[in-house]
Scaffold this motif. Structure first.
Motif, PDB file in Angstrom:
ATOM      1  N   GLN A  46       0.801  -1.340  -0.054  1.00 14.71           N
ATOM      2  CA  GLN A  46       0.104   0.034  -0.077  1.00 14.71           C
ATOM      3  C   GLN A  46       0.959   1.336  -0.039  1.00 14.71           C
ATOM      4  O   GLN A  46       0.530   2.179  -0.778  1.00 14.71           O
ATOM      5  CB  GLN A  46      -0.897   0.107   1.257  1.00 14.71           C
ATOM      6  N   HIS A  47       1.919   1.300   0.850  1.00 12.37           N
ATOM      7  CA  HIS A  47       2.811   2.457   0.905  1.00 12.37           C
ATOM      8  C   HIS A  47       3.600   2.495  -0.646  1.00 12.37           C
ATOM      9  O   HIS A  47       3.603   3.633  -1.118  1.00 12.37           O
ATOM     10  CB  HIS A  47       3.995   2.246   1.888  1.00 12.37           C
ATOM     11  N   VAL A  48       3.690   1.289  -1.216  1.00 10.68           N
ATOM     12  CA  VAL A  48       4.548   1.620  -2.322  1.00 10.68           C
ATOM     13  C   VAL A  48       3.600   2.187  -3.594  1.00 10.68           C
ATOM     14  O   VAL A  48       4.123   3.086  -4.283  1.00 10.68           O
ATOM     15  CB  VAL A  48       4.926   0.164  -2.850  1.00 10.68           C
ATOM     16  N   LYS A  49       2.359   1.891  -3.428  1.00  9.81           N
ATOM     17  CA  LYS A  49       1.485   2.270  -4.539  1.00  9.81           C
ATOM     18  C   LYS A  49       1.319   3.684  -4.525  1.00  9.81           C
ATOM     19  O   LYS A  49       1.244   4.395  -5.250  1.00  9.81           O
ATOM     20  CB  LYS A  49      -0.030   1.455  -4.602  1.00  9.81           C
ATOM     21  N   LEU A  50       1.010   4.066  -3.007  1.00  8.94           N
ATOM     22  CA  LEU A  50       0.620   5.740  -2.866  1.00  8.94           C
ATOM     23  C   LEU A  50       1.720   6.578  -3.113  1.00  8.94           C
ATOM     24  O   LEU A  50       1.682   7.577  -3.499  1.00  8.94           O
ATOM     25  CB  LEU A  50       0.269   5.836  -1.318  1.00  8.94           C
ATOM     26  N   GLY A  51       2.896   5.808  -2.629  1.00  6.69           N
ATOM     27  CA  GLY A  51       4.281   6.776  -2.721  1.00  6.69           C
ATOM     28  C   GLY A  51       4.405   6.889  -4.465  1.00  6.69           C
ATOM     29  O   GLY A  51       4.663   8.130  -4.788  1.00  6.69           O
ATOM     30  N   ALA A  52       4.042   5.943  -5.346  1.00 10.29           N
ATOM     31  CA  ALA A  52       4.063   6.214  -6.598  1.00 10.29           C
ATOM     32  C   ALA A  52       3.347   7.238  -7.157  1.00 10.29           C
ATOM     33  O   ALA A  52       3.404   7.980  -8.231  1.00 10.29           O
ATOM     34  CB  ALA A  52       3.897   4.815  -7.509  1.00 10.29           C
ATOM     35  N   LEU A  53       2.102   7.140  -6.623  1.00  9.73           N
ATOM     36  CA  LEU A  53       0.798   8.010  -6.914  1.00  9.73           C
ATOM     37  C   LEU A  53       1.453   9.537  -6.911  1.00  9.73           C
ATOM     38  O   LEU A  53       1.085  10.400  -7.443  1.00  9.73           O
ATOM     39  CB  LEU A  53      -0.439   7.718  -6.275  1.00  9.73           C
ATOM     40  N   MET A  54       1.814   9.658  -5.466  1.00  7.41           N
ATOM     41  CA  MET A  54       2.316  11.058  -4.891  1.00  7.41           C
ATOM     42  C   MET A  54       3.563  11.236  -5.748  1.00  7.41           C
ATOM     43  O   MET A  54       3.772  12.831  -5.941  1.00  7.41           O
ATOM     44  CB  MET A  54       2.815  10.927  -3.699  1.00  7.41           C
ATOM     45  N   HIS A  55       4.152  10.740  -6.557  1.00  8.54           N
ATOM     46  CA  HIS A  55       5.321  11.190  -7.392  1.00  8.54           C
ATOM     47  C   HIS A  55       4.558  11.736  -8.645  1.00  8.54           C
ATOM     48  O   HIS A  55       5.135  12.468  -9.637  1.00  8.54           O
ATOM     49  CB  HIS A  55       6.021   9.934  -7.829  1.00  8.54           C
ATOM     50  N   THR A 103      -8.700   8.363  12.510  1.00 12.24           N
ATOM     51  CA  THR A 103      -7.494   9.078  11.946  1.00 12.24           C
ATOM     52  C   THR A 103      -8.023   9.670  10.764  1.00 12.24           C
ATOM     53  O   THR A 103      -8.110  10.882  10.389  1.00 12.24           O
ATOM     54  CB  THR A 103      -6.262   8.288  11.574  1.00 12.24           C
ATOM     55  N   LEU A 104      -8.826   8.902   9.671  1.00  9.84           N
ATOM     56  CA  LEU A 104      -9.680   9.725   8.726  1.00  9.84           C
ATOM     57  C   LEU A 104     -10.582  11.078   9.143  1.00  9.84           C
ATOM     58  O   LEU A 104     -10.429  12.147   8.657  1.00  9.84           O
ATOM     59  CB  LEU A 104     -10.506   8.777   8.070  1.00  9.84           C
ATOM     60  N   SER A 105     -11.322  10.763  10.258  1.00 14.08           N
ATOM     61  CA  SER A 105     -12.039  11.666  11.097  1.00 14.08           C
ATOM     62  C   SER A 105     -11.236  12.923  11.423  1.00 14.08           C
ATOM     63  O   SER A 105     -11.806  14.086  11.310  1.00 14.08           O
ATOM     64  CB  SER A 105     -12.756  11.151  12.104  1.00 14.08           C
ATOM     65  N   SER A 106     -10.105  12.775  11.589  1.00 15.71           N
ATOM     66  CA  SER A 106      -9.100  13.915  12.060  1.00 15.71           C
ATOM     67  C   SER A 106      -8.736  14.623  11.348  1.00 15.71           C
ATOM     68  O   SER A 106      -8.270  16.112  11.344  1.00 15.71           O
ATOM     69  CB  SER A 106      -8.242  13.257  13.074  1.00 15.71           C
ATOM     70  N   VAL A 107      -8.346  14.164   9.939  1.00 15.44           N
ATOM     71  CA  VAL A 107      -7.662  14.995   9.095  1.00 15.44           C
ATOM     72  C   VAL A 107      -8.366  15.146   7.535  1.00 15.44           C
ATOM     73  O   VAL A 107      -8.127  16.108   6.776  1.00 15.44           O
ATOM     74  CB  VAL A 107      -6.425  14.105   8.439  1.00 15.44           C
ATOM     75  N   ARG A 108      -9.688  14.814   7.615  1.00 15.06           N
ATOM     76  CA  ARG A 108     -10.459  14.952   6.332  1.00 15.06           C
ATOM     77  C   ARG A 108     -10.979  16.127   6.403  1.00 15.06           C
ATOM     78  O   ARG A 108     -11.256  16.895   7.404  1.00 15.06           O
ATOM     79  CB  ARG A 108     -11.771  13.942   6.192  1.00 15.06           C
ATOM     80  N   GLN A 167      -0.210   8.285   4.479  1.00 12.86           N
ATOM     81  CA  GLN A 167       0.628   7.140   4.267  1.00 12.86           C
ATOM     82  C   GLN A 167      -0.066   6.095   4.974  1.00 12.86           C
ATOM     83  O   GLN A 167      -0.332   4.837   4.758  1.00 12.86           O
ATOM     84  CB  GLN A 167       2.094   7.232   4.305  1.00 12.86           C
ATOM     85  N   GLY A 168       0.021   6.473   6.408  1.00  7.03           N
ATOM     86  CA  GLY A 168      -0.550   5.293   7.387  1.00  7.03           C
ATOM     87  C   GLY A 168      -2.142   4.950   7.302  1.00  7.03           C
ATOM     88  O   GLY A 168      -2.295   3.935   7.276  1.00  7.03           O
ATOM     89  N   ILE A 169      -2.976   5.907   6.968  1.00 11.79           N
ATOM     90  CA  ILE A 169      -4.130   5.485   6.795  1.00 11.79           C
ATOM     91  C   ILE A 169      -4.205   4.501   5.689  1.00 11.79           C
ATOM     92  O   ILE A 169      -5.058   3.574   5.713  1.00 11.79           O
ATOM     93  CB  ILE A 169      -5.012   6.833   6.382  1.00 11.79           C
TER      94      ILE A 169
END
Length: 627
Positions: free
Chosen positions: A321-330, A405-410, A364-366
């Motif tokens: 999941q981290h790998v995919k999101l990191g690539a999307l953020m690039h 955590t979603l509730s705290s940052v959305r 990233q953690g979410i």
């Protein structure tokens, strides 16, 4: 030339990459199948080649201006070009290896002055020659290069490493090859390897590979023991596994893969295409396995071997999941830069970390733990009777963690439009799981572990408003009611001594898997579960009365560790007469800590902890700032 093309389009007219609408929707839901992983890989390839070209251009000036640069970067580049003409797929594998991504990004940071290292600069930049030698050897072309060697070890990433007679920390070795073999010489020794790179030879340690699945759909990953950049933190000495350790990895990975194919087939298909290497790390404490990944090292995972195959499956999901999101953020940022860069970044509670995290890290953690939650949601339905309670607990724990955590940052103002879209999509995914039934015992343990982490985190890292603390202290000393206390009137002050905030969750796992085990012994558990004190054991055993007495003594007469007020909140949870106090200490233990410290340090008073907790609890028993 390795940077001949930076486009994934057949006619090469555009250097821009995009993700298909279907693929992007899948990623935003926390999924992402093999097809979108291929799209991400194409984008990562272009990025990798651009970084490599930038590094080469910058390095040539540095090397030509140095009288002591024993590696020829020109020769390395020319060798890469020739290898690509002969065997482009081989060069692709070498340049897209996770360690190559770590190396090129860290080398650029060194050249730009943002990264310090004790390793000679020529050895860092000269790793290009090691990559070229590995590509040329695999392409079976004639070549001769000088490459860096560390204490006699010569790395050919993807192929293995040669061990020559020990020398100084950094020197060079000569690598010469043709279509049949490669000769590696230096320090008065020589290693000859080939044509079979995977066969062990005198002085040669080949890169081992692990099989994922069976038949035509099977994949494989490198069991990375040699690549100096495999651990994402700079050159690391090789760590060669024994044959039995390597077999354990193959067996565990095979079982984990079987679980993924059964419980998360979409994840398995994506990983089969994008997972490139596993770097074994030292085995960790039970229920605290180690794992990591890096946005600069697409497809690479560092991990310790867990005790259960399902844990390894969850670890693979988590890190990919981290790998995919990191690539999307690039491709597109999810968070805007802070406007006032001189100010401290805003920090948040992340239920999977001991330390406060910036918004980027929270996202990233979410994303990672939403994948983990989805995995356990499916796994608990297929697990056997012995493992089902643990699976129920993990699902409930991470569902709570992700949702809170979603509730705290959305809706955060620094989210980009894509960041907003991501979080809203993840909210919808997680919301659909909130109504899923979980057995009462596992649900109670998960909720208590989640609340315990949050409370201990607050007690460590939050500092209430000094003015409000002083006002409350004056009211306490005058015998007045507790004034209204603002739940948000606290600032984050990171406490570097905050460790093992997940102790309640770890002990719950011990309780579920071994109810009568040695973890119940406070003396033995101190070694088995780091961070677990006598009070933690009493609470895990359900002995709240004994925990209350122990905590009351510590808080009244002793020097209580940080986290004692949060623990008292848990210890009071079964007493109706202490419900308000328990609620307050579970939600805001930092206030009790601040008031006790002020009363003791400034007035020489040690307030009765139960009386103070009850007094503070009154502030939340009526509608007010906490509601």
């Amino acid at each position: 030339m390795p940077v001949r093309s930076v486009s994934s389009t057949p006619d090469d007219r555009s250097a821009c990459h995009s993700i298909s609408a279907v693929g992007l929707d899948g990623l935003l839901r926390g999924d992402g199948d093999g097809a979108v992983v291929d799209e991400l890989l194409g984008a990562e390839r272009s990025r990798r080649l651009l970084l490599l070209r930038a590094l080469f251009d910058c390095s040539i000036g540095v090397a030509s201006g140095s009288g002591d640069f024993p590696v020829s970067l020109h020769d390395a580049w020319e060798t890469l070009e020739r290898a690509q003409v002969k065997a482009p797929g081989v060069v692709e594998e070498v340049l897209m290896a996770p360690g190559t991504g770590t190396w090129v990004s860290s080398a650029l940071r060194r050249l730009r002055g943002t990264l310090h290292s004790d390793i000679p600069l020529w050895a860092t930049l000269g790793h290009l020659a090691s990559l070229a030698a590995a590509a040329a050897a695999a392409a079976r072309i004639e070549f001769t290069l000088r490459v860096p060697a560390c204490k006699g070890t010569v790395f050919l990433p993807g192929l293995g490493c040669a061990v020559l007679p020990a020398q100084e920390d950094w020197t060079t070795a000569r690598v010469a090859g043709d279509q049949w073999s490669v000769r590696i010489t230096g320090g008065g020794g020589e290693v000859v390897v080939g044509p079979d790179w995977e066969r062990q030879a005198p002085g040669w340690r080949p890169t081992r590979r692990l099989t994922l699945g069976q038949g035509a759909a099977a994949g494989s990953v490198a069991l990375e023991e040699h690549d100096p950049y495999r651990t994402f933190s700079g050159p690391t000495a090789p760590h060669v596994l024994s044959e039995s350790e390597a077999r354990s990895w193959q067996c565990s990975l095979a079982e984990a893969w079987h679980i993924l194919l059964r419980d998360a087939p979409a994840h398995a298909d994506a990983m089969r295409r994008g997972l490139m290497s596993m770097t074994p790390m030292p085995r960790g404490e039970r229920f605290r396995p180690y794992s990591s990944s890096s946005a600069e090292a697409f497809g690479g995972i560092n991990a310790s071997l867990p005790d259960e195959d399902s844990e390894l499956a969850a670890t693979l999901v988590h890190e990919f999941q981290h790998v995919k999101l990191g690539a999307l953020m690039h491709l597109s940022p999810l968070v805007r830069r802070a406007e006032k860069t001189h100010e401290r970044p805003e920090l948040f509670h992340a239920p999977w970390r001991d330390d406060p995290r910036p918004l980027e890290g929270v996202l990233q953690g979410i994303y990672a733990f939403l994948g983990v939650t989805r995995f356990w949601r499916a796994n608990r339905r297929a697990a056997d009777a012995a493992h089902a309670p643990s699976a129920h607990f993990e699902f409930a724990l991470w569902r709570e963690a992700v949702w809170s955590t979603l509730s705290s940052v959305r809706g955060h103002e620094r989210l980009t439009p894509l960041g907003h879209r991501l979080l809203e999509s993840l909210v919808q995914s997680c919301a659909g799981w909130l109504g899923d039934d979980v057995p009462d015992a596992e649900l109670r343990l998960a909720r208590e572990a989640a609340a315990g982490h949050r409370a201990r985190w607050r007690e460590h890292h939050l500092r209430p408003s000094p003015d409000l603390v002083d006002e409350a202290v004056r009211a306490w000393r005058r015998g007045e009611s507790c004034p209204p206390l603002a739940h948000t009137a606290s600032s984050v002050v990171p406490d570097s001594d905050a460790h093992f905030l997940d102790t309640a969750a770890v002990l719950a796992r011990h309780r579920l898997t071994d109810p009568d085990g040695s973890w119940r012994d406070p003396v033995a558990t101190g070694d088995r579960v780091r961070g677990a004190g006598p009070v933690d054991i009493l609470l895990a055993r359900g002995e709240r009365s004994a925990a209350r007495r122990e905590l009351a003594d510590q808080l009244l007469y002793g020097d209580p560790p940080v986290g004692s007020w949060a623990a008292l909140g848990r210890a009071l949870a079964d007493r109706p007469e202490h419900r308000a106090a328990s609620r307050f200490l579970t939600r805001s233990p930092e206030w009790a800590r601040a008031l006790r410290e002020t009363l003791h340090e400034e007035h020489g008073q040690r307030p009765d902890p139960l009386a103070l907790a009850a007094w503070l609890g009154v502030a939340t028993s009526r509608p007010g700032p906490f509601d």
